[in-house]
Design an enzyme around this catalytic site. Structure first.
Site, mmCIF file in Angstrom:
data_model
loop_
_atom_site.group_PDB
_atom_site.id
_atom_site.type_symbol
_atom_site.label_atom_id
_atom_site.label_comp_id
_atom_site.label_asym_id
_atom_site.label_seq_id
_atom_site.Cartn_x
_atom_site.Cartn_y
_atom_site.Cartn_z
ATOM 1 C CE LYS A 86 -2.673 2.630 3.660
ATOM 2 N NZ LYS A 86 -1.478 3.481 3.563
ATOM 3 C CD GLU A 108 -10.485 2.824 0.519
ATOM 4 O OE1 GLU A 108 -11.245 1.822 0.514
ATOM 5 O OE2 GLU A 108 -9.753 3.110 1.485
ATOM 6 C CB SER A 377 3.377 4.805 8.690
ATOM 7 O OG SER A 377 3.902 5.796 7.825
HETATM 8 C C1 LIG Z 1 -1.482 4.909 3.796
HETATM 9 C C2 LIG Z 1 -0.262 5.353 4.491
HETATM 10 C C3 LIG Z 1 -0.280 6.394 5.449
HETATM 11 C C4 LIG Z 1 -1.495 7.210 5.766
HETATM 12 O O1 LIG Z 1 -2.552 6.545 6.339
HETATM 13 P P1 LIG Z 1 -2.992 6.628 7.879
HETATM 14 O O2 LIG Z 1 -4.319 5.990 7.877
HETATM 15 O O3 LIG Z 1 -3.020 8.061 8.293
HETATM 16 O O4 LIG Z 1 -1.977 5.869 8.652
HETATM 17 C C5 LIG Z 1 0.900 6.701 6.108
HETATM 18 N N1 LIG Z 1 2.047 6.053 5.835
HETATM 19 C C6 LIG Z 1 2.123 5.062 4.922
HETATM 20 C C7 LIG Z 1 3.429 4.391 4.672
HETATM 21 C C8 LIG Z 1 0.974 4.673 4.219
HETATM 22 O O5 LIG Z 1 1.065 3.686 3.318
#
Ligand SMILES: *Cc1c(COP(=O)(O)O)cnc(C)c1O
Length: 409
Positions: A86, A108, A377
Site C-alpha cells: 500500500k 476510505e 503483498s
Molecule cells: C489491501 C491489501 C490487499 C488487497 O488489495 P489489492 O489492491 O488487491 O492489492 C492485499 N494484501 C495486503 C497485505 C493488503 O493490505
C-alpha cells in the site's frame, strides 16, 4: 470522456457532474507525472529512503525442497514501511498532491491498512487527513484506528448501509464533492473511476520492474508462473505489469474463496459464479450483486480481500484470458500460513497467504529448473488477533483475558 478510461468494456468514469472539473484536473496531473522522468526518479528516491525499496526477492529454499518442484521465490512487499505494498500507491499519490498544490487528503479504508498508510503519508508531507471507515470495521480493526489517530488523522465512523468498505467509499466521495478545491481523494486500490485504476497500477508497477530484474539475476530466466492475491487488484497488477505478453510466464490471480465458492460466503468475483457486470462506485466491473443490483455481503478471513468489486483492468484480463483466476479458502490459507512460518520464518498477511496456497498446489507439477514468484503483498503481524483465533491457541486466549482484566482494575 477519454478512451483510456476503458479497458475492453470495463472501467469508465461514472461521477457526479460537480466532480467533472476535479477529475479533469487529476487526469491532467497524472498525464504530466507519467511523462516526466523526474517524477519517477523522485518517487524511487522517496521509496528507497522512507520505505524499503527495492524490496528483496527471497529464494524460499526450504519450501521449494518440501514441494520438490519449481523453485519458489517470494517478492517481499511486506518489508515496505507500514508492512505492505500500500505504501507504493500512497507515497506516489502524496508526491502528486504536492504537485497539484492541495493541502488535505481523504481516504476510505476497510481493514485499516490503507488508512494507516495514508495517515503516515499525510504526517510526512504535512497534509490534513480524514479517513472514512465503516462502523463494523472500526470495531474489528481497533489497533489501526489507534495508529491513524496517533499520527494526526481524523477517523470518521460511517454508519450507513452495511457499515463497511463500500459505505466508507461513498462517504469519502461525498466529502470530496464539498472540498474538492483543497482536497485529494487517495483511492486505495486499482478500482474506482478513471484515472484511479491506471494511476494506482502505474505506481504499483515498481514491484514488477524490480521483480523482473531480480528473477533474471537470481534465477537466470523468467518465471513460469507468478501468483498474487486479488482484492481490488493493485498488488497483482503491480507485479504482473512487467510480464504481460510473456509467452513463458503465466499470471495467476487468487481471490478469497472464504468458506467455498458454493457457500455464498466468499469474495470471488472473477473465479466464482456469483458476480455479474454492473456500474457502482464510479466504474463498471464484475460486482458481487443480486439480480436487482443489490450488493451482496462478502466474506473472507482476510479483511483486505473482502470487497464487492475488482479492478476493471483485471476484469479485462479475465475476459481476454491473459490472467488465470483461482480462489483459496479460509482453511487453506491458515494451512499455507502455518507451513510458511515453520519452513521459512516468514509471516505472510492473510491476504498474501491466498497466493501462497495456489503456488503450493501447483509447484509440484513444475520442474526444479522452473521458478515461480509469489507476491507477498504484506506481513501477517497485523493479523495476530485473527490468526491466533484460527489456530485456537489457548495461551493467547489467557493472555487476552488477563490484559482485559488489568484494564478493569
Ligand atoms: C489491501 C491489501 C490487499 C488487497 O488489495 P489489492 O489492491 O488487491 O492489492 C492485499 N494484501 C495486503 C497485505 C493488503 O493490505
Amino acid at each position: 470522456m477519454d478512451s483510456t478510461a476503458y479497458f475492453g468494456q470495463w472501467g469508465g468514469s461514472f461521477i457526479p457532474e460537480v466532480l467533472h472539473e476535479t477529475f479533469r484536473h487529476l487526469e491532467r496531473a497524472f498525464a504530466e507525472i507519467k511523462s516526466d522522468p523526474a517524477f519517477w526518479q523522485e518517487y524511487i528516491t522517496l521509496m528507497s529512503t522512507y520505505s524499503c525499496r527495492p524490496t528483496p526477492l527471497t529464494h524460499a529454499e526450504n519450501l521449494s525442497q518440501h514441494f520438490g518442484g519449481a523453485q519458489i521465490y517470494i517478492k517481499r512487499e511486506d518489508l515496505n514501511h507500514t508492512g505492505a505494498h500500500k505504501a507504493n500507491n500512497v507515497m506516489g499519490q502524496g508526491l502528486l498532491v504536492k504537485r497539484m498544490g492541495k493541502t488535505r487528503v481523504i481516504a476510505e479504508t476497510g481493514a485499516g491498512q490503507h488508512g494507516v498508510a495514508t495517515a503516515t503519508m499525510a504526517a510526512k508531507f504535512g497534509f490534513d487527513c480524514t479517513i472514512y471507515m465503516g462502523e463494523e470495521d472500526v470495531a474489528r480493526q481497533r489497533p489501526n484506528v489507534f495508529w491513524m489517530e496517533k499520527m494526526g488523522a481524523t477517523v470518521v465512523t460511517v454508519r450507513d448501509g452495511s457499515r463497511t468498505l463500500k459505505d466508507a467509499i461513498n462517504e469519502a466521495f461525498r466529502d470530496w464533492v464539498t472540498n474538492m478545491d483543497t482536497t485529494h481523494y487517495v483511492f486505495g486500490t486499482a478500482c474506482g473511476p478513471a484515472p484511479f485504476p491506471e494511476m494506482v497500477s502505474w505506481l504499483q508497477s515498481i514491484i514488477g520492474q524490480e521483480a523482473r530484474e531480480q528473477i533474471l539475476r537470481q534465477h537466470g530466466r523468467l518465471p513460469a508462473r507468478i501468483y498474487a492475491c486479488v482484492g481490488g487488484g493493485s498488488n497483482s497488477l503491480g507485479i504482473f505489469s512487467s510480464f504481460f505478453g510473456e509467452a513463458d510466464t503465466e499470471l495467476v490471480g487468487v481471490e478469497a474463496g472464504g468458506h467455498g465458492l458454493d457457500s455464498g460466503q466468499h469474495a470471488s468475483r472473477l473465479c466464482g459464479h456469483d458476480a455479474s457486470p454492473g456500474v457502482a462506485q464510479g466504474y463498471k466491473t464484475m460486482f458481487l450483486q443480486n439480480s436487482d443490483g443489490q450488493m451482496l455481503d462478502t466474506h473472507s478471513v482476510s479483511a483486505g480481500l473482502d470487497y464487492i468489486g475488482v479492478s476493471p483492468i483485471l476484469a479485462d484480463h479475465w475476459e481476454k484470458k491473459t490472467v488465470r483466476f483461482e480462489a483459496a479458502t479460509d482453511r487453506e490459507v491458515i494451512e499455507a500460513l502455518d507451513l510458511t512460518m515453520k519452513k521459512e520464518g516468514i509471516i505472510p498477511a492473510l491476504e498474501s497467504a491466498h497466493a501462497f496456497v495456489q503456488a503450493f498446489k501447483e509447484a509440484p507439477e513444475l520442474s526444479p529448473d522452473d521458478a515461480v514468484i509469489i507476491n507477498m503483498s504484506g506481513r501477517g503481524d497485523k493479523d495476530i488477533f485473527t490468526i491466533a483465533q484460527a489456530f485456537d491457541d489457548p495461551s493467547w486466549k489467557d493472555f487476552i483475558i488477563q490484559r482485559a482484566a488489568a484494564y478493569q482494575k
